[in-house]
Each structure stands twice: as structure tokens, then as C-alpha cells.
Design a protein around this motif. Sequence first.
Motif, PDB file in Angstrom:
ATOM      1  N   GLN A   8       0.520  -0.805   0.344  1.00 52.86           N
ATOM      2  CA  GLN A   8       0.254   0.375   0.183  1.00 52.86           C
ATOM      3  C   GLN A   8       0.835   1.065  -0.026  1.00 52.86           C
ATOM      4  O   GLN A   8       0.510   2.568  -1.086  1.00 52.86           O
ATOM      5  N   MET A   9       1.863   1.158   1.099  1.00 55.94           N
ATOM      6  CA  MET A   9       2.711   2.263   0.940  1.00 55.94           C
ATOM      7  C   MET A   9       4.021   3.064  -0.284  1.00 55.94           C
ATOM      8  O   MET A   9       3.593   3.426  -1.166  1.00 55.94           O
ATOM      9  N   CYS A  10       4.234   1.059  -1.167  1.00 51.92           N
ATOM     10  CA  CYS A  10       4.295   1.645  -2.643  1.00 51.92           C
ATOM     11  C   CYS A  10       3.969   1.997  -3.695  1.00 51.92           C
ATOM     12  O   CYS A  10       3.654   2.804  -4.213  1.00 51.92           O
ATOM     13  N   ILE A  11       2.442   2.049  -3.041  1.00 55.94           N
ATOM     14  CA  ILE A  11       1.171   2.497  -4.310  1.00 55.94           C
ATOM     15  C   ILE A  11       1.366   4.072  -4.306  1.00 55.94           C
ATOM     16  O   ILE A  11       1.045   4.590  -4.639  1.00 55.94           O
ATOM     17  N   ARG A  12       1.207   4.225  -2.711  1.00 54.34           N
ATOM     18  CA  ARG A  12       0.668   5.522  -2.811  1.00 54.34           C
ATOM     19  C   ARG A  12       2.324   6.261  -2.627  1.00 54.34           C
ATOM     20  O   ARG A  12       1.821   7.285  -3.661  1.00 54.34           O
ATOM     21  N   ASP A  13       3.392   5.969  -2.597  1.00 58.44           N
ATOM     22  CA  ASP A  13       4.380   6.455  -3.647  1.00 58.44           C
ATOM     23  C   ASP A  13       4.359   6.570  -4.579  1.00 58.44           C
ATOM     24  O   ASP A  13       4.658   7.775  -5.255  1.00 58.44           O
ATOM     25  N   ARG A  14       3.860   5.534  -5.610  1.00 54.41           N
ATOM     26  CA  ARG A  14       4.516   5.608  -7.200  1.00 54.41           C
ATOM     27  C   ARG A  14       2.966   6.180  -7.120  1.00 54.41           C
ATOM     28  O   ARG A  14       3.251   7.775  -8.624  1.00 54.41           O
ATOM     29  N   LEU A  38       9.922  16.522  -3.592  1.00 54.69           N
ATOM     30  CA  LEU A  38       8.708  15.026  -2.599  1.00 54.69           C
ATOM     31  C   LEU A  38       9.332  14.866  -1.381  1.00 54.69           C
ATOM     32  O   LEU A  38       8.981  14.291  -0.577  1.00 54.69           O
ATOM     33  N   GLY A  39      11.102  14.779  -1.254  1.00 55.05           N
ATOM     34  CA  GLY A  39      11.190  14.970  -0.321  1.00 55.05           C
ATOM     35  C   GLY A  39      11.700  13.310   0.213  1.00 55.05           C
ATOM     36  O   GLY A  39      11.388  13.386   1.630  1.00 55.05           O
ATOM     37  N   MET A  40      11.378  12.797  -0.400  1.00 56.44           N
ATOM     38  CA  MET A  40      11.932  11.373  -0.205  1.00 56.44           C
ATOM     39  C   MET A  40      12.836  10.865  -0.602  1.00 56.44           C
ATOM     40  O   MET A  40      13.802  12.070  -1.137  1.00 56.44           O
ATOM     41  N   SER A  41      13.982   9.769   0.400  1.00 51.57           N
ATOM     42  CA  SER A  41      15.217   9.382  -0.807  1.00 51.57           C
ATOM     43  C   SER A  41      15.611   9.424  -1.968  1.00 51.57           C
ATOM     44  O   SER A  41      14.397   8.668  -2.521  1.00 51.57           O
ATOM     45  N   GLN A  42      16.519   9.241  -2.908  1.00 56.00           N
ATOM     46  CA  GLN A  42      17.507   9.466  -3.848  1.00 56.00           C
ATOM     47  C   GLN A  42      17.177   7.504  -4.116  1.00 56.00           C
ATOM     48  O   GLN A  42      16.460   7.566  -5.311  1.00 56.00           O
ATOM     49  N   SER A  43      16.978   6.540  -3.346  1.00 51.58           N
ATOM     50  CA  SER A  43      16.932   5.333  -3.862  1.00 51.58           C
ATOM     51  C   SER A  43      15.275   5.055  -3.705  1.00 51.58           C
ATOM     52  O   SER A  43      14.812   4.312  -4.558  1.00 51.58           O
ATOM     53  N   LEU A  49      10.290   4.606  -9.970  1.00 47.12           N
ATOM     54  CA  LEU A  49      10.616   4.730 -10.918  1.00 47.12           C
ATOM     55  C   LEU A  49      10.993   4.180 -12.078  1.00 47.12           C
ATOM     56  O   LEU A  49      10.555   4.089 -13.367  1.00 47.12           O
ATOM     57  N   LYS A  50      11.761   3.528 -11.403  1.00 52.12           N
ATOM     58  CA  LYS A  50      12.036   2.316 -12.345  1.00 52.12           C
ATOM     59  C   LYS A  50      10.794   1.073 -12.256  1.00 52.12           C
ATOM     60  O   LYS A  50      10.285   0.408 -13.669  1.00 52.12           O
ATOM     61  N   LYS A  51      10.017   0.971 -11.461  1.00 54.98           N
ATOM     62  CA  LYS A  51       8.404  -0.152 -11.370  1.00 54.98           C
ATOM     63  C   LYS A  51       7.804   1.116 -12.201  1.00 54.98           C
ATOM     64  O   LYS A  51       6.620   0.204 -13.235  1.00 54.98           O
ATOM     65  N   LEU A  52       7.627   1.978 -12.172  1.00 54.84           N
ATOM     66  CA  LEU A  52       7.211   2.982 -13.404  1.00 54.84           C
ATOM     67  C   LEU A  52       6.696   3.332 -14.617  1.00 54.84           C
ATOM     68  O   LEU A  52       6.407   2.986 -15.470  1.00 54.84           O
ATOM     69  N   CYS A  53       8.328   2.846 -14.994  1.00 53.00           N
ATOM     70  CA  CYS A  53       8.803   2.666 -16.261  1.00 53.00           C
ATOM     71  C   CYS A  53       8.519   1.002 -16.624  1.00 53.00           C
ATOM     72  O   CYS A  53       8.290   0.870 -17.632  1.00 53.00           O
ATOM     73  N   ASP A  54       8.336  -0.040 -15.372  1.00 54.39           N
ATOM     74  CA  ASP A  54       8.516  -1.275 -16.392  1.00 54.39           C
ATOM     75  C   ASP A  54       6.645  -1.273 -16.477  1.00 54.39           C
ATOM     76  O   ASP A  54       6.752  -2.133 -16.972  1.00 54.39           O
ATOM     77  N   ALA A  55       5.962  -0.509 -16.055  1.00 60.78           N
ATOM     78  CA  ALA A  55       4.175  -0.716 -16.001  1.00 60.78           C
ATOM     79  C   ALA A  55       4.114   0.103 -17.283  1.00 60.78           C
ATOM     80  O   ALA A  55       2.840  -0.109 -17.517  1.00 60.78           O
ATOM     81  N   GLY A  56       5.277   0.659 -17.359  1.00 58.99           N
ATOM     82  CA  GLY A  56       5.106   1.504 -18.878  1.00 58.99           C
ATOM     83  C   GLY A  56       4.005   2.835 -19.059  1.00 58.99           C
ATOM     84  O   GLY A  56       3.724   3.301 -20.097  1.00 58.99           O
TER      85      GLY A  56
END
Length: 86
Positions: A8-14, A38-43, A49-56
Motif C-alpha cells: 500500500q505504501m509503494c502504491i501511495r508513493d508511486r 517530494l522529500g523522498m530518498s534518492q533510492s 521510477l523503475k517500477k513505473l517505467c516497467d509498468a509503461g
Amino acid sequence: YPLRRQRQMCIRDRLTILSHLAATGCPPTDVTALTEMLGMSQSTVSYHLKKLCDAGLLHRRRHGRRVVHEVVPDAFADLRGVLQIG
């Protein structure tokens, strides 16, 4: 339940990343800019971003020495429709 909470946290961040890109007019954006805004860490930002790219939903390309990410308009429009956003 911990795994469910993590998902759920991953979905929220994306969604936060996509919402920010949409709110700024979907310009090509690099990890550093998103991290600062966004105040998130670089990692964390890189991972999502990688997951969003993978999802198209995003396209990744090299721009000089930087790597920028851009919204894929058709995929983003489909997602907006599913989420019933504007």
C-alpha cells in the motif's frame, strides 16, 4: 499484514510521483529534482521510477549526463480514467 502495508505504501508513493509530474505539466524530470520536491530518498524515488517505467507509465531516456523520466501520455490517460481523475 506487514507485506500488505508495504504494498500500500509503494502504491501511495508511486501515485504521489505521478501526481506531482501531472501537476507540473509532465515535463521530463530527473531523480534529483523529484527527490528534492517530494522529500523522498534518492533510492526510494529511483526504485519507484523503475517500477513505473516497467509498468509503461513512464519513459526513461538519457539527456546529456542525466537520465530523465517522462510520462507516457496514452498510458497516463488510461490510468487517469481508471482512477477517475480530471
